[in-house]
Design a protein around this motif. Structure first.
Motif, PDB file in Angstrom:
ATOM      1  N   GLY A 177       1.305  -1.275  -0.146  1.00  0.00           N
ATOM      2  CA  GLY A 177       0.141  -0.017   0.042  1.00  0.00           C
ATOM      3  C   GLY A 177       0.915   1.084  -0.052  1.00  0.00           C
ATOM      4  O   GLY A 177       0.046   2.351  -0.401  1.00  0.00           O
ATOM      5  N   ASN A 178       1.787   1.563   0.277  1.00  0.00           N
ATOM      6  CA  ASN A 178       2.876   2.580   0.842  1.00  0.00           C
ATOM      7  C   ASN A 178       3.888   2.565  -0.265  1.00  0.00           C
ATOM      8  O   ASN A 178       3.252   3.897  -0.947  1.00  0.00           O
ATOM      9  N   PHE A 179       3.610   1.609  -0.952  1.00  0.00           N
ATOM     10  CA  PHE A 179       4.563   1.829  -1.987  1.00  0.00           C
ATOM     11  C   PHE A 179       3.597   2.481  -3.410  1.00  0.00           C
ATOM     12  O   PHE A 179       4.110   3.174  -4.239  1.00  0.00           O
ATOM     13  N   ARG A 180       2.723   1.745  -3.782  1.00  0.00           N
ATOM     14  CA  ARG A 180       1.729   2.288  -4.855  1.00  0.00           C
ATOM     15  C   ARG A 180       1.510   3.878  -4.984  1.00  0.00           C
ATOM     16  O   ARG A 180       0.882   4.489  -5.126  1.00  0.00           O
ATOM     17  N   ARG A 181       1.635   4.084  -2.869  1.00  0.00           N
ATOM     18  CA  ARG A 181       1.153   5.317  -2.967  1.00  0.00           C
ATOM     19  C   ARG A 181       2.358   6.204  -3.391  1.00  0.00           C
ATOM     20  O   ARG A 181       1.933   8.023  -3.671  1.00  0.00           O
ATOM     21  N   LYS A 182       3.387   5.914  -2.969  1.00  0.00           N
ATOM     22  CA  LYS A 182       3.969   6.703  -2.721  1.00  0.00           C
ATOM     23  C   LYS A 182       4.987   7.327  -5.006  1.00  0.00           C
ATOM     24  O   LYS A 182       5.121   8.100  -5.128  1.00  0.00           O
ATOM     25  N   VAL A 183       4.779   5.896  -5.673  1.00  0.00           N
ATOM     26  CA  VAL A 183       4.875   5.955  -6.674  1.00  0.00           C
ATOM     27  C   VAL A 183       4.565   6.795  -7.521  1.00  0.00           C
ATOM     28  O   VAL A 183       4.490   7.617  -8.243  1.00  0.00           O
ATOM     29  N   LEU A 184       2.252   6.633  -6.929  1.00  0.00           N
ATOM     30  CA  LEU A 184       0.708   6.964  -7.896  1.00  0.00           C
ATOM     31  C   LEU A 184       1.167   8.607  -7.503  1.00  0.00           C
ATOM     32  O   LEU A 184       0.576   9.222  -8.059  1.00  0.00           O
ATOM     33  N   GLY A 185       1.222   8.742  -5.879  1.00  0.00           N
ATOM     34  CA  GLY A 185       1.183   9.967  -5.477  1.00  0.00           C
ATOM     35  C   GLY A 185       2.166  11.204  -5.592  1.00  0.00           C
ATOM     36  O   GLY A 185       2.099  12.429  -5.352  1.00  0.00           O
ATOM     37  N   THR A 186       3.851  10.539  -5.863  1.00  0.00           N
ATOM     38  CA  THR A 186       4.889  11.217  -6.438  1.00  0.00           C
ATOM     39  C   THR A 186       4.704  11.593  -7.787  1.00  0.00           C
ATOM     40  O   THR A 186       4.504  11.078  -8.545  1.00  0.00           O
ATOM     41  N   ALA A 187       4.030  12.836  -7.993  1.00  0.00           N
ATOM     42  CA  ALA A 187       3.616  13.721  -8.972  1.00  0.00           C
ATOM     43  C   ALA A 187       5.112  13.448 -10.286  1.00  0.00           C
ATOM     44  O   ALA A 187       6.517  14.000  -9.797  1.00  0.00           O
ATOM     45  N   GLY A 188       5.452  13.200 -11.334  1.00  0.00           N
ATOM     46  CA  GLY A 188       6.299  12.733 -12.386  1.00  0.00           C
ATOM     47  C   GLY A 188       7.261  11.591 -11.492  1.00  0.00           C
ATOM     48  O   GLY A 188       8.233  11.374 -12.208  1.00  0.00           O
ATOM     49  N   PHE A 189       6.778  10.847 -11.147  1.00  0.00           N
ATOM     50  CA  PHE A 189       7.708   9.765 -10.671  1.00  0.00           C
ATOM     51  C   PHE A 189       7.520   8.477 -11.691  1.00  0.00           C
ATOM     52  O   PHE A 189       7.875   7.882 -12.341  1.00  0.00           O
TER      53      PHE A 189
END
Length: 227
Positions: A177-189
């Motif tokens: 869950g944390n991985f998906r939030r960070k990857v998809l929630g970080t603009a331009g990742f």
């Protein structure tokens, strides 16, 4: 004031992922000192070259691995007076990583060159165990607060493929869950391609494909799971 002579060298900790395991490139030394012992690729800096040029040259001469488009950076300088029995040698160590790096071939003063899983390393010559430990920690830390995990995957890629990088480098999987939030929630990742990859062996839904974005920093960081 007269200063004693000393030599400048480079050493390289080159990482890639093979069969889902983080691996480092090592050479078996064919000459003394430490003949028959495994070591990081490296050698002396020529008078007419800088440290980075020497690093790429030594990598090719000892392993036949060509200069690649992955990440390369200076790690730190190692200068203990007794680190090399031949003379006083100061080494500028580098760390590099890229996806799908080729099988090496021994050259120069190396008897053998091969990839070793970082979980099953042999004893190393000189102070290379210390250099390698520092390099491994640098890579693991970089994945917490930067997007450099993308340097380990070829484009396009799926999120499970990217998460597998964190698992290999950290030695344990990132929380899903944390991985998906960070990857998809970080603009331009990551940037979606609008396409899907091949069907999984289980016959589940095809995973979305992504390209690298232009982001370089993850804020707040994606911290490593505790042991």
């Amino acid at each position: 004031m007269t200063h004693p002579p000393f030599a400048v060298a480079v050493d390289l900790a080159v990482f890639t992922i093979r069969t889902d395991a983080l691996c480092v490139l090592l050479v078996e030394r064919g000459e003394e000192p430490y003949a028959g012992t495994w070591a990081l690729p490296g050698g002396f800096v020529h008078p007419d070259e800088d440290a980075e040029t020497a690093a790429w040259r030594e990598l090719h001469e000892e392993t036949a691995v060509e200069r690649f488009a992955g990440h390369l950076e200076q790690l730190r300088t190692y200068s203990a007076p007794d680190r090399d029995p031949r003379t006083r040698v100061v080494s500028v160590a580098h760390v590099a990583f890229a996806p799908d790096l080729p099988e090496p071939a021994a050259g120069s003063d190396a008897a053998v060159a091969r990839w070793w899983e970082v979980s099953a390393l042999p004893g190393l010559a000189f102070d290379h165990a210390t250099i390698l430990a520092d390099a491994l920690e640098r890579v693991r830390a970089k994945l917490e607060y930067t997007t450099l995990a993308l340097e380990f995957v070829r484009e396009p890629f799926t999120l499970p493929e990217l998460r597998a990088v964190y698992t290999a480098v950290w030695g344990r999987p990132a929380d899903l869950g944390n991985f998906r939030r960070k990857v998809l929630g970080t603009a331009g990742f990551v940037v979606p391609t609008g396409e899907r990859g091949p069907a999984s062996e289980s016959g589940g839904r095809k995973a979305l494909l992504y390209h690298r974005g232009d982001a370089t920093v993850i804020q707040p960081p994606m911290l490593r799971p505790s042991l």
